[in-house]
Design an enzyme around this catalytic site. Structure first.
Site, short mmCIF file in Angstrom:
data_model
loop_
_atom_site.label_atom_id
_atom_site.label_comp_id
_atom_site.label_asym_id
_atom_site.label_seq_id
_atom_site.Cartn_x
_atom_site.Cartn_y
_atom_site.Cartn_z
N GLY A 189 34.36 49.59 35.94
CA GLY A 189 35.59 50.44 34.67
C GLY A 189 35.37 51.26 33.12
CB VAL B 59 22.24 53.89 43.81
CG1 VAL B 59 21.34 53.30 42.68
CG2 VAL B 59 23.77 54.15 42.99
NE ARG C 157 38.18 40.31 35.08
CZ ARG C 157 38.30 41.15 35.60
NH1 ARG C 157 37.97 42.70 35.03
NH2 ARG C 157 39.14 41.60 36.68
N GLY D 75 35.71 49.37 30.84
CA GLY D 75 34.56 48.07 29.58
C GLY D 75 33.61 48.29 29.82
N GLY E 221 47.40 45.72 39.27
CA GLY E 221 47.37 47.71 38.62
C GLY E 221 46.90 47.26 37.51
CG ASP F 248 43.47 47.71 37.47
OD1 ASP F 248 43.68 47.05 39.32
OD2 ASP F 248 43.36 46.95 36.97
CD GLN G 260 47.11 43.77 44.75
OE1 GLN G 260 48.11 44.72 44.84
NE2 GLN G 260 47.81 42.78 44.90
NE ARG G 261 39.33 41.44 42.37
CZ ARG G 261 38.98 41.53 41.29
NH1 ARG G 261 40.68 41.33 40.10
NH2 ARG G 261 38.61 40.47 41.62
N GLY H 92 58.29 53.43 51.25
CA GLY H 92 60.26 53.41 51.24
C GLY H 92 60.24 52.30 50.15
O1 F6P Z 1 41.12 44.86 37.39
C1 F6P Z 1 41.09 45.52 38.62
C2 F6P Z 1 42.27 43.94 38.71
O2 F6P Z 1 42.63 42.91 39.96
C3 F6P Z 1 43.28 43.97 38.01
O3 F6P Z 1 44.68 45.06 38.91
C4 F6P Z 1 43.81 42.45 37.56
O4 F6P Z 1 44.95 43.00 36.54
C5 F6P Z 1 42.44 41.89 37.46
O5 F6P Z 1 41.30 42.15 38.00
C6 F6P Z 1 43.05 40.90 37.84
O6 F6P Z 1 41.11 40.44 37.20
P1 F6P Z 1 40.92 38.92 37.93
O7 F6P Z 1 39.83 38.55 39.01
O8 F6P Z 1 39.91 38.42 36.35
O9 F6P Z 1 42.40 37.57 37.55
#
Ligand code: F6P
Length: 346
Positions: free
Chosen positions: A121, A42, A91, A123, A195, A152, A277-278, A210
């Site tokens: 996302g 961007v 958020r 929202g 997810g 997700d 995972q993030r 698997g």
């Molecule tokens: O939307 C991404 C996500 O990692 C979801 O998979 C999970 O339910 C949520 O965010 C966790 O949110 P937070 O980081 O606010 O605990």
């Protein structure tokens, strides 16, 4: 339906009559690897188009509290390799109130923003629409474009969300490691993946590792048939260990493991992969998709388009009306779920 992208000029030095003058960019909701690549795209594309870019920190909270800064191409050097988001994210409960949106609108007016790119996302996109409505009541116009970012992959109007591929690969790497120790002890590993309320990540990862059992919240399941029977068959077929993938939206991961132990006598262990995972450096796919989406977002604005979501359809980057896109609902891809079922049964 998504539309083919607008006919953008090939010459990046041509100044567009309808191009915005000051574009704000923010990340909102859960962070996802690749968001930085989108921010970079961007900023760099805007620079070529002579558009001022204003970075907004901490999502909509930054708009409410005036946490903004001018961004140039050098501010995004090197960020393409990094997970997370250099703009921070949040958020924002405050932005869900009329007062919060009005304060954000005041900030847009004060800083002369005429365009906003929101990476996040569903929202976050709905929030952007409310902001444009409030600004319209004030007599101002803000052109908004959304870029889907979420591990997700739960945004209905797009095949792909930034961060999904990186998160899936992180899960796979972790579960491959688990398989080594589970095999050595002949155990059953029950792994919970993220997810939110969906099982897209669980099904995708389950196929890739698997898994013997994959549980997604969208699909009701019969514990006896789909969990116990599958695990029994796997044992008969000589598998020394089994992996059960549970999407977080299914819940009760610990209970599932305890029931497997009770009914089958298997030694079970629960692993909740959680926020690992993030994180991490984005995969090539996320970097490239995010770069293409970020560029597309700015080109849309230059072409005078507004209230659009950048989406992918069969690998092509296209766009769709934001209201239409956020009204859609997504179910599990039937062909993906079928593959998961077929392969876990054998
Ligand atoms: O939307 C991404 C996500 O990692 C979801 O998979 C999970 O339910 C949520 O965010 C966790 O949110 P937070 O980081 O606010 O605990």
């Amino acid at each position: 339906m998504a539309q083919e992208s607008s006919k953008f000029t090939d010459n990046p030095n041509v100044e567009h009559r309808r191009a915005p003058r000051r574009l704000g960019v923010l990340t909102s909701g859960g962070d996802a690897p690749g968001m930085n690549a989108a921010i970079r795209a961007v900023v760099r594309t805007s620079y070529l188009r002579n558009i001022d870019v204003i970075g907004i920190r901490r999502g909509y909270n930054g708009l409410i509290h005036g946490d903004l800064f001018k961004m140039g191409p050098n501010d995004v050097n090197g960020i393409i390799t990094k997970g997370g988001t250099m703009l921070y994210t949040a958020r924002s409960p405050e932005f869900q109130t009329r007062q919060g949106i009005e304060r954000a609108a005041d900030t847009c007016n004060f800083h002369g923003l005429d365009a906003l790119v929101v990476i996040g996302g569903d929202g976050s996109f709905r929030g952007a629409m409310e902001l444009t409505d409030v600004l319209a009541e004030m007599g101002s116009t803000l052109s908004v474009v959304g870029i889907p970012g979420s591990i997700d992959n739960d945004i209905a109007c797009t095949n792909y969300t930034i961060g999904f591929d990186s998160a899936a690969n992180t899960c796979i790497q972790a579960i491959d490691k688990l398989q080594d120790t589970m095999q050595s002890h002949e155990r059953c590993s029950v792994v919970e993946v993220m997810g939110h309320k969906t099982g897209h990540l669980a099904v995708y990862v389950g196929i890739a590792v698997g898994a013997t059992v994959i549980l997604a919240p969208e699909k009701e399941f019969d514990f006896e048939q789909q969990v116990l029977e599958n695990l029994r068959s796997a044992k008969i077929l000589g598998r020394e260990h089994s992996i059960v993938i549970v999407a977080e939206g299914v819940g009760k991961t610990q209970e599932i493991a305890e029931r497997i132990h009770k009914e089958l006598g298997m030694d079970t262990r629960v692993t909740i992969l959680g926020h690992v995972q993030r994180g991490g450096s984005p995969t090539a796919r996320d970097r490239v998709m995010a770069s293409r989406m970020g560029e597309h977002a700015v080109e849309l604005l230059c072409a005078g388009r507004k209230n659009r979501l950048v989406v992918t359809q069969d690998g092509a980057v296209v766009d769709i009306d934001i209201a239409e896109g956020t009204a859609m609902t997504k179910s599990l891809q039937p062909e993906m779920y079928r593959t998961a079922r077929v392969l876990s049964l054998s």
